[in-house]
Design a protein around this motif. Structure first.
Motif, PDB file in Angstrom:
ATOM      1  N   LYS A   1      -4.073 -11.491   6.707  1.00  0.00           N
ATOM      2  CA  LYS A   1      -5.296 -11.114   6.155  1.00  0.00           C
ATOM      3  C   LYS A   1      -5.538  -9.572   6.746  1.00  0.00           C
ATOM      4  N   ASN A   2      -5.082  -9.440   7.755  1.00  0.00           N
ATOM      5  CA  ASN A   2      -5.562  -8.160   8.709  1.00  0.00           C
ATOM      6  C   ASN A   2      -4.486  -7.056   8.738  1.00  0.00           C
ATOM      7  N   TRP A   3      -3.108  -7.552   8.820  1.00  0.00           N
ATOM      8  CA  TRP A   3      -2.072  -6.698   8.904  1.00  0.00           C
ATOM      9  C   TRP A   3      -1.459  -6.071   7.826  1.00  0.00           C
ATOM     10  N   VAL A   4      -2.125  -6.433   6.808  1.00  0.00           N
ATOM     11  CA  VAL A   4      -1.423  -5.912   5.436  1.00  0.00           C
ATOM     12  C   VAL A   4      -2.428  -5.260   4.519  1.00  0.00           C
ATOM     13  N   THR A   5      -2.065  -4.361   3.758  1.00  0.00           N
ATOM     14  CA  THR A   5      -3.023  -3.573   2.922  1.00  0.00           C
ATOM     15  C   THR A   5      -2.766  -4.261   1.680  1.00  0.00           C
ATOM     16  N   TRP A   6      -4.037  -3.918   0.822  1.00  0.00           N
ATOM     17  CA  TRP A   6      -4.220  -4.295  -0.584  1.00  0.00           C
ATOM     18  C   TRP A   6      -2.576  -4.532  -1.397  1.00  0.00           C
ATOM     19  N   ASP A   7      -1.939  -3.644  -1.240  1.00  0.00           N
ATOM     20  CA  ASP A   7      -0.559  -3.392  -2.110  1.00  0.00           C
ATOM     21  C   ASP A   7       0.534  -4.125  -1.532  1.00  0.00           C
ATOM     22  N   GLY A   8       0.091  -4.931  -0.256  1.00  0.00           N
ATOM     23  CA  GLY A   8       1.427  -5.655   0.504  1.00  0.00           C
ATOM     24  C   GLY A   8       2.103  -4.815   1.554  1.00  0.00           C
ATOM     25  N   LYS A   9       1.670  -3.929   1.974  1.00  0.00           N
ATOM     26  CA  LYS A   9       2.391  -2.888   2.941  1.00  0.00           C
ATOM     27  C   LYS A   9       1.886  -3.147   4.458  1.00  0.00           C
ATOM     28  N   PRO A  10       2.542  -2.812   5.383  1.00  0.00           N
ATOM     29  CA  PRO A  10       2.085  -2.966   6.827  1.00  0.00           C
ATOM     30  C   PRO A  10       0.834  -2.109   6.829  1.00  0.00           C
ATOM     31  N   ASN A  11      -0.350  -2.614   7.533  1.00  0.00           N
ATOM     32  CA  ASN A  11      -1.532  -1.976   7.803  1.00  0.00           C
ATOM     33  C   ASN A  11      -1.316  -1.015   8.984  1.00  0.00           C
ATOM     34  N   PHE A  12      -0.872   0.043   9.006  1.00  0.00           N
ATOM     35  CA  PHE A  12      -0.613   0.808  10.234  1.00  0.00           C
ATOM     36  C   PHE A  12      -1.895   1.097  11.091  1.00  0.00           C
ATOM     37  N   GLU A  13      -3.034   1.288  10.334  1.00  0.00           N
ATOM     38  CA  GLU A  13      -4.016   1.577  10.812  1.00  0.00           C
ATOM     39  C   GLU A  13      -4.735   0.535  11.923  1.00  0.00           C
ATOM     40  N   HIS A  14      -4.695  -0.437  11.174  1.00  0.00           N
ATOM     41  CA  HIS A  14      -5.397  -1.878  12.028  1.00  0.00           C
ATOM     42  C   HIS A  14      -4.252  -2.046  13.094  1.00  0.00           C
ATOM     43  N   LEU A  15      -3.056  -2.007  12.822  1.00  0.00           N
ATOM     44  CA  LEU A  15      -2.141  -2.162  13.908  1.00  0.00           C
ATOM     45  C   LEU A  15      -2.340  -1.274  15.114  1.00  0.00           C
ATOM     46  N   LEU A  16      -2.518  -0.109  14.712  1.00  0.00           N
ATOM     47  CA  LEU A  16      -2.555   0.854  15.892  1.00  0.00           C
ATOM     48  C   LEU A  16      -3.955   0.585  16.533  1.00  0.00           C
ATOM     49  N   GLN A  17      -4.864   0.172  16.030  1.00  0.00           N
ATOM     50  CA  GLN A  17      -6.131  -0.080  16.701  1.00  0.00           C
ATOM     51  C   GLN A  17      -6.171  -1.032  17.543  1.00  0.00           C
ATOM     52  N   GLU A  18      -5.288  -2.251  17.195  1.00  0.00           N
ATOM     53  CA  GLU A  18      -5.109  -3.428  18.136  1.00  0.00           C
ATOM     54  C   GLU A  18      -4.154  -3.156  18.962  1.00  0.00           C
ATOM     55  N   PHE A  19      -3.160  -2.582  18.775  1.00  0.00           N
ATOM     56  CA  PHE A  19      -1.754  -2.732  19.903  1.00  0.00           C
ATOM     57  C   PHE A  19      -1.142  -1.201  20.043  1.00  0.00           C
ATOM     58  N   GLY A  20      -1.949  -0.194  19.908  1.00  0.00           N
ATOM     59  CA  GLY A  20      -1.510   1.098  20.095  1.00  0.00           C
ATOM     60  C   GLY A  20      -0.734   1.460  21.395  1.00  0.00           C
ATOM     61  N   GLU A  21      -1.524   1.080  22.366  1.00  0.00           N
ATOM     62  CA  GLU A  21      -1.150   1.225  23.836  1.00  0.00           C
ATOM     63  C   GLU A  21      -0.032   0.363  24.253  1.00  0.00           C
ATOM     64  N   ALA A  22       0.480  -0.663  23.255  1.00  0.00           N
ATOM     65  CA  ALA A  22       1.570  -1.433  24.070  1.00  0.00           C
ATOM     66  C   ALA A  22       2.805  -0.910  23.988  1.00  0.00           C
ATOM     67  N   VAL A  23       3.721  -1.432  24.966  1.00  0.00           N
ATOM     68  CA  VAL A  23       5.163  -0.970  24.861  1.00  0.00           C
ATOM     69  C   VAL A  23       5.891  -1.954  24.158  1.00  0.00           C
ATOM     70  N   VAL A  24       6.832  -1.678  23.412  1.00  0.00           N
ATOM     71  CA  VAL A  24       7.516  -2.510  22.719  1.00  0.00           C
ATOM     72  C   VAL A  24       9.020  -2.479  22.689  1.00  0.00           C
ATOM     73  N   PRO A  25       9.955  -3.292  22.387  1.00  0.00           N
ATOM     74  CA  PRO A  25      11.187  -3.396  22.501  1.00  0.00           C
ATOM     75  C   PRO A  25      11.762  -2.809  20.737  1.00  0.00           C
ATOM     76  N   VAL A  26      12.385  -1.884  20.904  1.00  0.00           N
ATOM     77  CA  VAL A  26      13.100  -1.223  19.661  1.00  0.00           C
ATOM     78  C   VAL A  26      14.539  -0.877  19.633  1.00  0.00           C
ATOM     79  N   ALA A  27      15.016  -1.587  18.640  1.00  0.00           N
ATOM     80  CA  ALA A  27      16.660  -1.509  18.475  1.00  0.00           C
ATOM     81  C   ALA A  27      17.199  -0.554  17.409  1.00  0.00           C
TER      82      ALA A  27
END
Length: 425
Positions: A68-94
């Motif tokens: 409901k919250n991580w996805v935009t109306w057209d089915g794409k990742p909701n980057f703004e919401h994700l940044l608001q919730e997790f922007g300061e996290a450190v993540v593993p990237v390959a």
């Protein structure tokens, strides 16, 4: 699901043999459409025990907070919401464009930097001088337990890996993946030859699946598995002498919201066909714990072969083999014993003491055991007895210092068998 629904027949829990690794007839993968007509018992009988894949429709995930919250109306990742919730996290990237020891090298990045890269990657036509970067194996649930992300479907609730690692509070096998179109995961089988389930929050994936045992035909002349099972080199008999004997892979295209169940020991390769976010669990239970035990024995045997020349001059050679195995796989024989002990004691506790509402709210593992019913707990204990008996008789296990194990393997086995006998009276 109430206990009566699951415990419809004692015969349902008769002692099954080990899961069959066989291929599906005609390469067909079942699609499960509706939750109200598909019970846990159905899943247990038709997919867990025979070790067959299936796909669950998007109806099974439509109530998740992430959908409901991580996805935009057209089915794409909701980057703004994700940044608001997790922007300061450190993540593993390959980096999907670089091969390093049959995998992709990883680095740790701030989540906001990864999202900035991802947006730039899209704007540049899915190209970047940094390569194709894929956020993988992020323990988001552990880092943000307060977030309403998803609810584990009941079909996957008998999850010994996460039950154990939650109990010892050092790790878990719950992951979030996020990546652009074109990101992918090389050919592999999951940790400990576990089951896995993977749900697309948004986007689409293509899966190439090989039934357990088929990977033997895909090894090169040195016994190594391929990095990319689609590479032209596999058709070169001088390099891959048995490739022509392999079956074609099962191919699945997974849509947004759908869940794919990957059987134990099935090797696979996965591509993101669109910008995709997914949630994945690795899990073991009574249906495939014997597969995990066989995997650990094979891993130890491989280590022993590798350092066999040091066996005579090294006083603690057997202990060193265990240490090396643990560094490679994440577990050794003594921890495997503790794993079985924790799983067994949780079920014995429920069988002997029952489960009140307070303990249900405080102990997720015991609540899951209660949800699946007492017959399931007995089934789990029977499977644990088989594997624990094999472990206790294992020559390499008996060479270790077992005095630190409490209770002793013999005492635990006796307790298990007594609890089973009492429960079946």
């Amino acid at each position: 699901m109430d206990r009566a629904t699951f415990a419809c027949s004692t015969a349902f829990f008769r002692d099954f043999g080990n899961s069959s690794p066989g291929a599906l007839p005609g390469g067909h993968v079942d699609f499960i459409d509706k939750a109200d007509s598909f019970t846990y018992s159905d899943f247990f009988r038709d997919y867990l025990i025979p070790n067959h894949p299936c796909i669950f429709s998007a109806k099974f995930t439509e109530d998740w907070g992430s959908r409901k919250n991580w996805v935009t109306w057209d089915g794409k990742p909701n980057f703004e919401h994700l940044l608001q919730e997790f922007g300061e996290a450190v993540v593993p990237v390959a980096n999907c464009d670089v091969k390093e020891y049959n995998s992709n090298p990883k680095e740790q990045l701030p989540f906001k930097e990864y999202v900035e890269y991802w947006r730039e990657y899209i704007r540049n036509g899915y190209r970047s001088s940094r390569g194709c970067l894929y956020l993988k194996d992020w323990h988001l649930s552990r880092a943000f337990p307060e977030q309403d992300v998803y609810t584990t479907p009941v079909y996957f609730s008998s999850d010994w890996l996460n039950e154990y690692w939650d109990a010892v509070a050092v790790d878990d096998f719950r992951f979030v993946y996020m990546g652009p179109k074109g990101s992918w995961t090389p050919f592999h089988a999951d940790v400990f030859r576990s089951y896995s389930w993977s749900a697309n929050v948004c986007g689409r994936k293509k899966w190439l699946l090989y039934p357990a045992g088929q990977e033997e035909f895909l090894k090169d002349r040195h016994g190594n598995l391929p990095f990319d099972v689609t590479a032209p080199d596999l058709r070169d008999k001088r390099i891959y002498p048995r490739y022509s004997q392999s079956q074609p892979p099962l191919e699945i295209v997974q849509e947004a919201g759908e869940i794919v169940f990957i059987p134990s020991g099935w090797h696979h390769q996965v591509y993101n066909l669109e910008d995709t976010i997914s949630i994945n669990h690795n899990w073991v239970n009574g249906c495939n714990v014997a597969v995990m035990w066989c995997f650990l024995q094979d891993e130890l045997a491989a280590v022993q072969r590798e350092i066999s020349q040091w066996k005579d001059p090294m006083d603690d050679w057997h202990l060193q083999c265990q240490l090396i195995m643990k560094s490679c796989t994440g577990i050794d024989y003594k921890e495997f014993y503790n794993f079985l002990k924790v799983i067994a004691e949780n079920r014995i506790s429920v069988l002997e003491k029952g489960l009140d509402e307070e303990s249900s709210s405080q102990n997720n593992s015991k609540a899951a055991i209660s949800t699946l019913g007492m017959l399931h707990a007995v089934f789990d204990l029977k499977r644990t007895v088989k594997v624990l008996s094999s472990l206790s008789a294992n020559e390499d296990f008996r060479k270790l210092d077992l005095t630190s194990l409490s209770p002793s393997p013999e005492a635990l086995l006796q307790h298990l068998e007594s609890a089973i006998d009492t429960a079946l009276l």
